[in-house]
Scaffold this active site. Structure first.
Site, short mmCIF file in Angstrom:
data_model
loop_
_atom_site.label_atom_id
_atom_site.label_comp_id
_atom_site.label_asym_id
_atom_site.label_seq_id
_atom_site.Cartn_x
_atom_site.Cartn_y
_atom_site.Cartn_z
N ARG A 162 0.76 -1.27 -0.02
CA ARG A 162 0.01 0.13 -0.08
C ARG A 162 0.71 1.31 0.08
O ARG A 162 0.35 2.35 -0.46
CB ARG A 162 -1.00 0.02 1.30
CG ARG A 162 -2.32 -0.95 0.96
CD ARG A 162 -3.22 -0.87 2.17
NE ARG A 162 -2.70 -1.75 3.23
CZ ARG A 162 -2.64 -3.00 3.63
NH1 ARG A 162 -3.34 -3.59 2.89
NH2 ARG A 162 -2.07 -3.32 4.60
N GLU B 131 2.56 -5.85 12.95
CA GLU B 131 1.48 -5.81 13.77
C GLU B 131 1.11 -7.23 13.91
O GLU B 131 0.81 -7.89 15.06
CB GLU B 131 0.37 -4.92 13.36
CG GLU B 131 -0.58 -4.47 14.43
CD GLU B 131 -1.70 -3.76 14.02
OE1 GLU B 131 -1.48 -3.43 12.97
OE2 GLU B 131 -2.60 -3.56 14.75
P1 5GP Z 1 3.18 -1.05 11.66
O1 5GP Z 1 4.41 -1.64 11.22
O2 5GP Z 1 3.33 0.59 11.79
O3 5GP Z 1 2.92 -1.79 12.84
O4 5GP Z 1 2.07 -1.47 10.55
C1 5GP Z 1 2.12 -0.73 9.28
C2 5GP Z 1 1.85 -1.39 8.32
O5 5GP Z 1 0.84 -2.36 8.31
C3 5GP Z 1 1.49 -0.65 7.18
O6 5GP Z 1 2.42 -0.85 5.92
C4 5GP Z 1 0.22 -0.93 6.70
O7 5GP Z 1 -0.16 -1.09 5.37
C5 5GP Z 1 -0.32 -2.21 7.51
N1 5GP Z 1 -1.45 -2.20 8.34
C6 5GP Z 1 -1.80 -2.40 9.64
N2 5GP Z 1 -2.86 -2.30 10.08
C7 5GP Z 1 -3.74 -1.83 8.92
C8 5GP Z 1 -4.95 -1.12 8.85
O8 5GP Z 1 -5.88 -1.49 9.89
N3 5GP Z 1 -5.51 -0.84 7.77
C9 5GP Z 1 -4.30 -0.82 6.76
N4 5GP Z 1 -4.70 -0.22 5.33
N5 5GP Z 1 -3.14 -1.00 6.59
C10 5GP Z 1 -2.60 -1.76 7.96
#
Ligand code: 5GP
Length: 171
Positions: free
Chosen positions: A59, A96
């Site tokens: 994304r 995550e």
């Molecule tokens: P982080 O590494 O900050 O924990 O997670 C962010 C990454 O996970 C982003 O690249 C994102 O695309 C994806 N992501 C995690 N949760 C969501 C969500 O609720 N919606 C979307 N669109 N992407 C998410």
């Protein structure tokens, strides 16, 4: 435009208990997508000059590549393990919903280049931390980071102290 209201919440995706924020409802709406890209551009212009935009699979590509093209900058894709064809550098990171590896072509960022990192969403900050490591390993300087969405309650910004971080909508 109220972009927050245009986002769709999908409960229990990809796992039970997760309230997943679905950006496709914004992407499919021409006016909303344009408003979102305009906001990315406004924040990017506040960062001073930069050379290249880095976006990670998948994304990050959706917002990073059109922004780069619109601003007359190059775009560098960060990809999952084994997807890039040329020589790569790599970093392991926590996300995550588990663990993964991200890679970047070894000649994608030149020493001293100022880099803007773009992604759809900031959750724990693990993905962005990995992107920063890749950029800095190649001698690049992170000019700033822009997200469409920030999940403020997960406090991902704490991992990004010392960097300029902006998000268009926050939950
Ligand atoms: P982080 O590494 O900050 O924990 O997670 C962010 C990454 O996970 C982003 O690249 C994102 O695309 C994806 N992501 C995690 N949760 C969501 C969500 O609720 N919606 C979307 N669109 N992407 C998410």
């Amino acid at each position: 435009m109220d972009l927050k209201a245009k986002l769709r919440h999908v409960m229990d995706f990809p796992k039970e208990g997760i309230d997943f924020i679905d950006i496709t409802t914004v992407l499919q709406d021409a006016e909303a997508f344009k408003a979102c890209m305009d906001s990315f551009k406004d924040y990017a212009e506040q960062l001073g000059d930069f050379d290249v935009i880095v976006g990670s699979e998948s994304r990050g590509f959706i917002f990073g590549a059109p922004l780069a093209c619109q601003m007359g900058k190059g775009f560098v894709p960060v990809r999952k393990k084994g997807k890039l064809p040329y020589k790569t550098i790599r970093v392991e990171y926590d996300l995550e919903y588990g663990q993964d590896v991200l890679e970047m072509h070894e000649d994608a960022v030149k020493p001293g280049q100022r880099v803007l990192i773009v992604d759809d969403l900031l959750a724990t900050g693990g993905t962005t931390e990995a992107n920063i490591k890749l950029v800095e390993q190649l001698g690049g300087e992170v000019a700033g980071i822009i997200y469409f969405i920030e999940l403020g309650f997960l406090e991902g910004r704490k991992k990004l102290e010392g960097y300029k971080v902006n998000s268009i909508v926050t939950f």
